[in-house]
Design a protein around this motif. Structure first.
Motif, short mmCIF file in Angstrom:
data_model
loop_
_atom_site.label_atom_id
_atom_site.label_comp_id
_atom_site.label_asym_id
_atom_site.label_seq_id
_atom_site.Cartn_x
_atom_site.Cartn_y
_atom_site.Cartn_z
N ARG A 3 0.85 -1.19 0.00
CA ARG A 3 0.00 0.00 0.00
C ARG A 3 0.88 1.23 0.00
O ARG A 3 1.80 1.36 0.80
CB ARG A 3 -0.88 -0.03 1.24
N PRO A 77 -9.14 1.81 0.45
CA PRO A 77 -8.14 0.75 0.22
C PRO A 77 -8.76 -0.64 0.08
O PRO A 77 -8.20 -1.50 -0.59
CB PRO A 77 -7.24 0.81 1.46
N ARG A 80 -9.94 -1.93 -3.70
CA ARG A 80 -8.93 -2.37 -4.69
C ARG A 80 -9.15 -1.70 -6.04
O ARG A 80 -9.44 -2.34 -7.04
CB ARG A 80 -8.94 -3.88 -4.83
N GLY A 84 -3.90 0.75 -7.71
CA GLY A 84 -3.57 0.72 -6.29
C GLY A 84 -3.63 2.07 -5.61
O GLY A 84 -3.22 2.21 -4.48
N ARG A 85 -4.14 3.08 -6.29
CA ARG A 85 -4.19 4.42 -5.72
C ARG A 85 -5.61 4.73 -5.29
O ARG A 85 -6.56 4.51 -6.02
CB ARG A 85 -3.71 5.45 -6.73
N CYS A 86 -5.72 5.29 -4.11
CA CYS A 86 -7.03 5.69 -3.60
C CYS A 86 -7.37 7.09 -4.12
O CYS A 86 -6.48 7.94 -4.24
CB CYS A 86 -7.02 5.71 -2.08
#
Length: 168
Positions: A3, A77, A80, A84-86
């Motif tokens: 993460r 988070p 998914r 992989g970026r929120c």
């Protein structure tokens, strides 16, 4: 998959209301008390508390909007999202009975739209509307409705068209 940590500036922006409440409010109270004296300080506090009591619905709605920001940040988070970026929460504001949250996230609209029931469960509300900004593709708007609104029957739309809800 690891993460990614948000940068220091983004973390400061995320926690801006809490940082202001913990640092600026007590500091301004002490500075005002030392400048004005005890009589004017108590009068100012009485006026501030009276205004807060008169505008308690707006204060409660603003606190609810900040709380929803934290809930959304906790659930992003787990969704998914691609890359992989929120998505970054730019702003949240109460509008009528709803809370409108503006997000910046590339390619996040389709995934958030598919997972809007997960967002609704995370926010403890019956429904979350996910809208794309009409001009900027990277901006997404979540309209969090804490009550079940009466819905009129919709006509059939193509699968790639999502009806927009009025925000302002």
């Amino acid at each position: 998959m690891t993460r990614r940590q948000a940068s220091f500036a983004v973390r400061l922006y995320h926690w801006r209301w809490e940082i202001l409440a913990v640092t600026l409010a007590p500091w301004s109270l002490v500075v005002f008390a030392s400048w004005a004296g005890p009589l004017w300080t108590s009068a100012g506090l009485a006026v501030a508390l009276g205004l807060a009591a008169l505008r308690r619905r707006q204060v409660r709605a603003r606190i609810r909007a900040v709380r929803l920001q934290h809930r959304l940040r906790a659930v992003f988070p787990l969704l998914r999202l691609p890359g992989g970026r929120c998505p970054v929460i730019l702003w949240s504001r109460p509008r009528g009975g709803d809370i409108v949250v503006s997000l910046f996230g590339r390619d996040a609209f389709e995934h958030l739209h598919r997972r809007r029931m997960v967002l609704a469960v995370a926010c403890s509300v019956p429904e979350v509307y996910v809208d794309r900004h009409p001009r900027y593709a990277s901006l997404v708007t979540l309209t969090i409705s804490p009550t079940d609104a009466p819905r009129e029957p919709r006509t059939a739309l193509p699968s790639n068209v999502v009806p927009l809800r009025v925000h302002s």
